[in-house]
Design a protein around this motif. Structure first.
Motif, PDB file in Angstrom:
ATOM      1  N   GLY A   1       0.792  -1.212   0.000  1.00  0.00           N
ATOM      2  CA  GLY A   1       0.000   0.000   0.000  1.00  0.00           C
ATOM      3  C   GLY A   1       0.830   1.271   0.000  1.00  0.00           C
ATOM      4  O   GLY A   1       0.388   2.313   0.505  1.00  0.00           O
ATOM      5  N   SER A   2       2.003   1.204  -0.566  1.00  0.00           N
ATOM      6  CA  SER A   2       2.900   2.361  -0.577  1.00  0.00           C
ATOM      7  C   SER A   2       2.317   3.498  -1.427  1.00  0.00           C
ATOM      8  O   SER A   2       1.706   3.264  -2.460  1.00  0.00           O
ATOM      9  CB  SER A   2       4.270   1.962  -1.124  1.00  0.00           C
ATOM     10  OG  SER A   2       4.825   0.907  -0.357  1.00  0.00           O
ATOM     11  N   LYS A   3       2.558   4.725  -0.962  1.00  0.00           N
ATOM     12  CA  LYS A   3       2.046   5.894  -1.659  1.00  0.00           C
ATOM     13  C   LYS A   3       3.106   6.561  -2.539  1.00  0.00           C
ATOM     14  O   LYS A   3       2.769   7.326  -3.448  1.00  0.00           O
ATOM     15  CB  LYS A   3       1.507   6.898  -0.653  1.00  0.00           C
ATOM     16  CG  LYS A   3       0.329   6.367   0.161  1.00  0.00           C
ATOM     17  CD  LYS A   3      -0.122   7.377   1.196  1.00  0.00           C
ATOM     18  CE  LYS A   3      -1.284   6.825   2.026  1.00  0.00           C
ATOM     19  NZ  LYS A   3      -1.707   7.786   3.084  1.00  0.00           N
ATOM     20  N   VAL A   4       4.382   6.279  -2.232  1.00  0.00           N
ATOM     21  CA  VAL A   4       5.474   6.871  -2.989  1.00  0.00           C
ATOM     22  C   VAL A   4       6.459   5.766  -3.372  1.00  0.00           C
ATOM     23  O   VAL A   4       6.830   4.940  -2.540  1.00  0.00           O
ATOM     24  CB  VAL A   4       6.207   7.962  -2.183  1.00  0.00           C
ATOM     25  CG1 VAL A   4       7.336   8.576  -3.020  1.00  0.00           C
ATOM     26  CG2 VAL A   4       5.240   9.038  -1.721  1.00  0.00           C
ATOM     27  N   PHE A   5       6.866   5.759  -4.617  1.00  0.00           N
ATOM     28  CA  PHE A   5       7.823   4.791  -5.160  1.00  0.00           C
ATOM     29  C   PHE A   5       9.129   5.545  -5.364  1.00  0.00           C
ATOM     30  O   PHE A   5       9.167   6.534  -6.104  1.00  0.00           O
ATOM     31  CB  PHE A   5       7.280   4.251  -6.481  1.00  0.00           C
ATOM     32  CG  PHE A   5       7.900   2.972  -6.961  1.00  0.00           C
ATOM     33  CD1 PHE A   5       8.080   1.893  -6.112  1.00  0.00           C
ATOM     34  CD2 PHE A   5       8.283   2.835  -8.294  1.00  0.00           C
ATOM     35  CE1 PHE A   5       8.630   0.709  -6.564  1.00  0.00           C
ATOM     36  CE2 PHE A   5       8.830   1.654  -8.753  1.00  0.00           C
ATOM     37  CZ  PHE A   5       8.999   0.590  -7.889  1.00  0.00           C
ATOM     38  N   ALA A   6      10.214   5.108  -4.704  1.00  0.00           N
ATOM     39  CA  ALA A   6      11.419   5.927  -4.680  1.00  0.00           C
ATOM     40  C   ALA A   6      12.683   5.079  -4.728  1.00  0.00           C
ATOM     41  O   ALA A   6      12.636   3.851  -4.576  1.00  0.00           O
ATOM     42  CB  ALA A   6      11.425   6.794  -3.418  1.00  0.00           C
ATOM     43  N   CYS A   7      13.831   5.754  -4.928  1.00  0.00           N
ATOM     44  CA  CYS A   7      15.120   5.053  -4.917  1.00  0.00           C
ATOM     45  C   CYS A   7      16.274   6.030  -4.839  1.00  0.00           C
ATOM     46  O   CYS A   7      16.166   7.164  -5.317  1.00  0.00           O
ATOM     47  CB  CYS A   7      15.281   4.190  -6.171  1.00  0.00           C
ATOM     48  SG  CYS A   7      15.572   5.165  -7.685  1.00  0.00           S
ATOM     49  N   PRO A   8      17.394   5.607  -4.250  1.00  0.00           N
ATOM     50  CA  PRO A   8      18.683   6.253  -4.498  1.00  0.00           C
ATOM     51  C   PRO A   8      19.305   5.521  -5.680  1.00  0.00           C
ATOM     52  O   PRO A   8      19.129   4.315  -5.830  1.00  0.00           O
ATOM     53  CB  PRO A   8      19.453   5.986  -3.198  1.00  0.00           C
ATOM     54  CG  PRO A   8      18.915   4.674  -2.713  1.00  0.00           C
ATOM     55  CD  PRO A   8      17.475   4.607  -3.170  1.00  0.00           C
ATOM     56  N   SER A   9      20.041   6.232  -6.535  1.00  0.00           N
ATOM     57  CA  SER A   9      20.479   5.577  -7.766  1.00  0.00           C
ATOM     58  C   SER A   9      21.733   6.211  -8.344  1.00  0.00           C
ATOM     59  O   SER A   9      21.990   7.407  -8.158  1.00  0.00           O
ATOM     60  CB  SER A   9      19.357   5.648  -8.809  1.00  0.00           C
ATOM     61  OG  SER A   9      19.779   5.196 -10.072  1.00  0.00           O
ATOM     62  N   THR A  10      22.492   5.387  -9.080  1.00  0.00           N
ATOM     63  CA  THR A  10      23.600   5.889  -9.888  1.00  0.00           C
ATOM     64  C   THR A  10      23.150   6.163 -11.320  1.00  0.00           C
ATOM     65  O   THR A  10      23.967   6.425 -12.191  1.00  0.00           O
ATOM     66  CB  THR A  10      24.770   4.887  -9.911  1.00  0.00           C
ATOM     67  OG1 THR A  10      24.288   3.618 -10.395  1.00  0.00           O
ATOM     68  CG2 THR A  10      25.371   4.712  -8.537  1.00  0.00           C
ATOM     69  N   GLY A  11      21.857   6.088 -11.584  1.00  0.00           N
ATOM     70  CA  GLY A  11      21.334   6.467 -12.889  1.00  0.00           C
ATOM     71  C   GLY A  11      20.329   5.529 -13.502  1.00  0.00           C
ATOM     72  O   GLY A  11      19.166   5.880 -13.717  1.00  0.00           O
ATOM     73  N   ASN A  12      20.742   4.299 -13.785  1.00  0.00           N
ATOM     74  CA  ASN A  12      19.842   3.361 -14.449  1.00  0.00           C
ATOM     75  C   ASN A  12      18.626   3.030 -13.602  1.00  0.00           C
ATOM     76  O   ASN A  12      17.509   2.903 -14.117  1.00  0.00           O
ATOM     77  CB  ASN A  12      20.588   2.080 -14.812  1.00  0.00           C
ATOM     78  CG  ASN A  12      21.480   2.232 -16.015  1.00  0.00           C
ATOM     79  OD1 ASN A  12      21.178   2.993 -16.926  1.00  0.00           O
ATOM     80  ND2 ASN A  12      22.599   1.521 -16.038  1.00  0.00           N
ATOM     81  N   LEU A  13      18.831   2.871 -12.305  1.00  0.00           N
ATOM     82  CA  LEU A  13      17.705   2.553 -11.428  1.00  0.00           C
ATOM     83  C   LEU A  13      16.718   3.716 -11.378  1.00  0.00           C
ATOM     84  O   LEU A  13      15.501   3.508 -11.386  1.00  0.00           O
ATOM     85  CB  LEU A  13      18.206   2.203 -10.027  1.00  0.00           C
ATOM     86  CG  LEU A  13      17.131   1.833  -9.006  1.00  0.00           C
ATOM     87  CD1 LEU A  13      16.308   0.643  -9.483  1.00  0.00           C
ATOM     88  CD2 LEU A  13      17.760   1.531  -7.645  1.00  0.00           C
ATOM     89  N   ALA A  14      17.246   4.938 -11.327  1.00  0.00           N
ATOM     90  CA  ALA A  14      16.364   6.109 -11.336  1.00  0.00           C
ATOM     91  C   ALA A  14      15.510   6.134 -12.598  1.00  0.00           C
ATOM     92  O   ALA A  14      14.303   6.416 -12.539  1.00  0.00           O
ATOM     93  CB  ALA A  14      17.194   7.388 -11.229  1.00  0.00           C
ATOM     94  N   ASN A  15      16.116   5.833 -13.738  1.00  0.00           N
ATOM     95  CA  ASN A  15      15.365   5.765 -14.999  1.00  0.00           C
ATOM     96  C   ASN A  15      14.231   4.752 -14.892  1.00  0.00           C
ATOM     97  O   ASN A  15      13.082   5.031 -15.261  1.00  0.00           O
ATOM     98  CB  ASN A  15      16.276   5.351 -16.153  1.00  0.00           C
ATOM     99  CG  ASN A  15      17.442   6.277 -16.424  1.00  0.00           C
ATOM    100  OD1 ASN A  15      18.334   5.931 -17.176  1.00  0.00           O
ATOM    101  ND2 ASN A  15      17.477   7.454 -15.805  1.00  0.00           N
ATOM    102  N   ALA A  16      14.562   3.560 -14.405  1.00  0.00           N
ATOM    103  CA  ALA A  16      13.591   2.462 -14.347  1.00  0.00           C
ATOM    104  C   ALA A  16      12.469   2.748 -13.353  1.00  0.00           C
ATOM    105  O   ALA A  16      11.294   2.474 -13.629  1.00  0.00           O
ATOM    106  CB  ALA A  16      14.298   1.162 -13.994  1.00  0.00           C
ATOM    107  N   VAL A  17      12.808   3.293 -12.187  1.00  0.00           N
ATOM    108  CA  VAL A  17      11.796   3.605 -11.174  1.00  0.00           C
ATOM    109  C   VAL A  17      10.853   4.699 -11.674  1.00  0.00           C
ATOM    110  O   VAL A  17       9.636   4.600 -11.531  1.00  0.00           O
ATOM    111  CB  VAL A  17      12.464   4.024  -9.842  1.00  0.00           C
ATOM    112  CG1 VAL A  17      11.451   4.679  -8.899  1.00  0.00           C
ATOM    113  CG2 VAL A  17      13.084   2.809  -9.160  1.00  0.00           C
TER     114      VAL A  17
END
Length: 411
Positions: free
Chosen positions: A127-143
């Motif tokens: 039931g998460s309201k925010v989908f987030a990540c710390p990233s070196t780039g590729n993960l940020a793109n995918a998220v």
């Protein structure tokens, strides 16, 4: 959580002490603070069952912590990328049977789409309201892309000096891209702090990390299936956090356990850039502890100075008779050009690192060139153009005449 929300997953199991807890948004063992991973009670699965599934990672849903109806939830449907016979690269390096698993053709052009799809499924169930990540780039793109597709708010955190193309590749999907002054380890610490303070935030590689990490198994599943349900003799995998390497190994062991492939020896090799090579350094020094370093390399997607799965990478490579090796930034660039000019695959710096390490392993006699070998390309070179932009360009500049062309000697 609804019944069957995590498929055949049964618990979270500590990788250190073996303690088990119920499935939930947890990533650290309450007994010893060790990392948690998914435990399963797998059903009987046949190759035919899998082959009848969709041409994406959900063909392996029985082996992942996702519900049976996962295909009905909006997601980027990553996976089942091409496995190419690399005749030219193999000939150049003297390897008789070489394959490239090319994950640059995923929806956001890296393997991170696999892990994010599994993390998104878990975030929905929690039931998460925010989908987030710390990233070196590729993960940020995918998220960012997966959140847009799912209709969930996304916030992604990156080092402020990240390659511009990777920043743009995230910002097109979300208006909540946060650049942090510091390296990835600084960004990751900030994300962990936010995850502890803010309710309803699913950080894919923090508080839902056990589910996220399972997505990397699909690389191993696909390689085995695309080889005709058999394991390669050797595989070379880039190492950032180290999770991809350990999960590919887990995938191979699960396929053996399920009787889907023959139980045979295979060797796993890890690849790092010399400017951020704590796991390689520990392997070469025969140490059991991975000491953190401050990254200084063009391979920013591998620039994790304190890799979460570092010690487990050591375990896998030593158990299988493999190794962990590193290459210089110049060798990374040469690896990018070598793969492009032999197989027509433009890889990013992580792939250049992996190809560079493959070359070095052959030259040092560490990898057996007579055995069937797979090398993983994790991302697209268009994301790291700066790495090779000064190395390539027009061979000559001529006037628009046939005589000028003939003078180049290219005819």
């Amino acid at each position: 959580m609804r019944a069957g929300a995590f498929g055949h997953a049964t618990a979270l199991s500590c990788r250190e002490c073996g303690h088990r807890i119920d499935l939930g948004p947890h990533y650290a063992c309450p007994e010893c603070f060790g990392p948690l991973e998914i435990a399963y009670d797998f059903p009987a699965v046949t190759a035919s069952d899998i082959e009848a599934g969709p041409r994406n990672i959900w063909r392996y849903k029985a082996l992942l912590p996702v519900p049976d109806d996962i295909e009905e939830s909006p997601n980027t449907e990553p996976g089942f990328t091409r496995l190419l016979k690399a005749h030219n690269l193999g000939r150049e390096l003297g390897i008789e049977h070489l394959w490239v698993k090319d994950d640059s053709t995923n929806p956001t052009n890296s393997f991170k789409d696999r892990v994010v799809a599994c993390a998104l499924s878990a975030a929905r169930e929690f039931g998460s309201k925010v989908f987030a990540c710390p990233s070196t780039g590729n993960l940020a793109n995918a998220v960012a892309a997966a959140g847009a597709r799912a209709g969930i708010k996304t916030v992604v955190f990156i080092p402020a000096d990240l390659e511009k193309p990777k920043q743009v590749n995230s910002a097109v999907y979300t208006d909540s891209l946060v650049a942090v002054n510091g390296n990835y380890d600084d960004v990751n610490r900030l994300a962990s702090e936010i995850a502890g303070e803010e309710e309803g935030w699913a950080f894919v590689n923090v508080n839902v990390r056990p589910y996220y990490a399972e997505g990397s198994k699909t690389l191993g599943f696909e390689i085995a299936e695309q080889l005709g349900w058999r394991l390669p003799d050797q595989i070379v995998i880039p190492v950032a956090s180290g999770s991809q390497l350990t999960k590919v190994d887990k995938a191979f062991r699960e396929l053996i356990e399920l009787g889907l492939v023959e139980d045979k020896p295979y060797r796993v090799f890890g690849a790092q850039a010399a400017g951020c090579s704590p796991v390689s350094a520990a392997f070469k020094a025969d140490q059991q502890v991975v000491r953190p370093v401050r990254p200084d390399t063009i391979a920013k997607s591998l620039a994790i100075g304190n890799p979460a799965d570092g010690v487990y990478v050591l375990d896998v490579c030593r158990r299988t008779g493999g190794a962990v090796e590193d290459v210089t930034d110049d060798e990374v660039r040469q690896g990018i050009l070598l793969l492009a000019r032999t197989e027509g695959i433009f890889t990013e710096t992580a792939g250049g690192t992996t190809v560079g390490v493959l070359k070095k392993l052959v030259e040092t006699g560490t990898l057996d060139p007579t055995l069937e070998t797979v090398v993983i390309n994790t991302g697209m070179g268009l994301k790291t153009l700066d790495a090779v932009s000064d190395e390539v360009g027009a061979a000559v500049t001529i006037d628009p005449s046939y005589g000028a062309f003939v003078a180049t000697g290219l005819a």
